[in-house]
Motif scaffolding. Structure first.
Motif, PDB file in Angstrom:
ATOM      1  N   PHE A  47      10.887   6.368  -1.832  1.00 25.02           N
ATOM      2  CA  PHE A  47      11.673   7.263  -0.983  1.00 25.02           C
ATOM      3  C   PHE A  47      11.416   8.725  -1.327  1.00 25.02           C
ATOM      4  N   LEU A  48      11.315   9.029  -2.610  1.00 25.37           N
ATOM      5  CA  LEU A  48      11.035  10.409  -2.999  1.00 25.37           C
ATOM      6  C   LEU A  48       9.619  10.807  -2.595  1.00 25.37           C
ATOM      7  N   LYS A  49       8.683   9.882  -2.699  1.00 31.08           N
ATOM      8  CA  LYS A  49       7.315  10.168  -2.256  1.00 31.08           C
ATOM      9  C   LYS A  49       7.289  10.508  -0.774  1.00 31.08           C
ATOM     10  N   VAL A  50       7.947   9.679   0.019  1.00 27.83           N
ATOM     11  CA  VAL A  50       7.951   9.898   1.465  1.00 27.83           C
ATOM     12  C   VAL A  50       8.670  11.197   1.806  1.00 27.83           C
ATOM     13  N   LEU A  79       0.814  -1.216   0.000  1.00 23.93           N
ATOM     14  CA  LEU A  79       0.000   0.000   0.000  1.00 23.93           C
ATOM     15  C   LEU A  79       0.849   1.267   0.000  1.00 23.93           C
ATOM     16  N   PHE A  80       1.901   1.298   0.804  1.00 20.03           N
ATOM     17  CA  PHE A  80       2.758   2.483   0.841  1.00 20.03           C
ATOM     18  C   PHE A  80       3.479   2.679  -0.491  1.00 20.03           C
ATOM     19  N   SER A  81       3.902   1.589  -1.122  1.00 21.13           N
ATOM     20  CA  SER A  81       4.589   1.698  -2.411  1.00 21.13           C
ATOM     21  C   SER A  81       3.672   2.305  -3.461  1.00 21.13           C
ATOM     22  N   ARG A  82       2.433   1.886  -3.462  1.00 23.08           N
ATOM     23  CA  ARG A  82       1.503   2.314  -4.502  1.00 23.08           C
ATOM     24  C   ARG A  82       0.874   3.670  -4.230  1.00 23.08           C
ATOM     25  N   ASP A 112      -6.342   2.038  10.040  1.00 21.62           N
ATOM     26  CA  ASP A 112      -7.522   1.191   9.855  1.00 21.62           C
ATOM     27  C   ASP A 112      -7.432   0.403   8.552  1.00 21.62           C
ATOM     28  N   THR A 113      -7.022   1.080   7.489  1.00 25.74           N
ATOM     29  CA  THR A 113      -6.881   0.408   6.192  1.00 25.74           C
ATOM     30  C   THR A 113      -5.806  -0.665   6.250  1.00 25.74           C
ATOM     31  N   LEU A 114      -4.679  -0.338   6.861  1.00 21.50           N
ATOM     32  CA  LEU A 114      -3.585  -1.304   6.974  1.00 21.50           C
ATOM     33  C   LEU A 114      -4.020  -2.548   7.738  1.00 21.50           C
ATOM     34  N   THR A 168       2.633   7.074   1.970  1.00 20.94           N
ATOM     35  CA  THR A 168       2.366   6.734   3.370  1.00 20.94           C
ATOM     36  C   THR A 168       1.268   7.592   3.984  1.00 20.94           C
ATOM     37  N   ARG A 169       1.120   8.804   3.515  1.00 23.67           N
ATOM     38  CA  ARG A 169       0.155   9.717   4.129  1.00 23.67           C
ATOM     39  C   ARG A 169      -1.286   9.316   3.810  1.00 23.67           C
ATOM     40  N   ALA A 170      -1.510   8.756   2.624  1.00 24.92           N
ATOM     41  CA  ALA A 170      -2.875   8.441   2.191  1.00 24.92           C
ATOM     42  C   ALA A 170      -3.426   7.169   2.826  1.00 24.92           C
ATOM     43  N   ILE A 171      -2.571   6.374   3.451  1.00 22.47           N
ATOM     44  CA  ILE A 171      -2.993   5.084   4.007  1.00 22.47           C
ATOM     45  C   ILE A 171      -3.017   5.165   5.529  1.00 22.47           C
TER      46      ILE A 171
END
Length: 200
Positions: A115-118, A27-30, A39-41, A33-36
């Motif tokens: 990494f760039l997303k985070v 989920l974090f890759s796709r 509860d979803t995890l 991290t902020r959008a997940i």
């Protein structure tokens, strides 16, 4: 060497911690991290929130675990090994990074660089997650300095800095839809090598 994929369905059996980490990785890759949320995890991993917090004190701890796994799978297992297997010539290995990226960018499930997303999601320069990302980027820089020095570059650190900027730029460009970004970056890389008196 096969490019790692995040699109795996977490098993509902086995160790809960492993299921949580596999789910977070996907989920974090796709999605970043902020959008997940937690509860979803927990729901996707098939565990209770209490179980998740038993293994990870906070979502940030889980993000850090995700980054460690990402570095192991992508940087160490895939990129470093694939680059060194690609050629015996260090300069050609540098250019080979963009050839590997070209294959990566053309995958139907290309999701950009986690990494760039985070890094963009976390604005606090002192936050542990941002510190972890900087550590990863420094590890990449160290690999590039090593390759540049092996190739005989006059200024290995400067070439490594320029090379990493090309890498990050083409990753973002590909994520924006420029699927030929790696090929164009390779051309720019060849120019940088010539400026250092090197040939691949």
């Amino acid at each position: 060497m096969t490019i790692p994929s995040s699109r795996s369905v977490p098993s509902r059996s086995g160790d809960p911690r492993e299921r949580i980490e596999r789910t977070a990785y996907e989920l974090f890759s796709r999605h970043g991290t902020r959008a997940i949320g937690v509860d979803t995890l927990a729901g996707r991993a098939g565990v209770a929130k209490m179980t998740l917090y038993k293994h990870y004190r906070s979502k940030d701890d889980l993000v850090l675990a995700f980054l460690r796994r990402r570095e192991e799978l992508w940087t160490r297992t895939w990129l470093q090994n694939a680059v060194r297997d690609r050629s015996r010539k260090p300069a050609a290995r540098l250019l080979g990074i963009f050839e590997l990226f070209d294959s990566w960018f053309r995958k139907p499930d290309y999701e950009g660089c986690a990494f760039l997303k985070v890094l963009l999601e976390q604005s606090d320069p002192q936050h542990p997650v941002r510190t972890a990302v900087r550590g990863h980027l420094q590890a990449i820089r160290s690999l590039l300095v090593e390759l540049a020095a092996e190739a005989g570059a006059r200024h290995p650190a400067r070439l490594a800095q320029q090379w990493q900027m090309l890498m990050m730029g083409c990753i973002v460009a590909a994520y924006a839809g420029e699927r030929n970004a790696a090929r164009e970056a390779r051309k720019a890389g060849a120019f940088l090598l010539r400026a250092e008196g090197l040939r691949a």
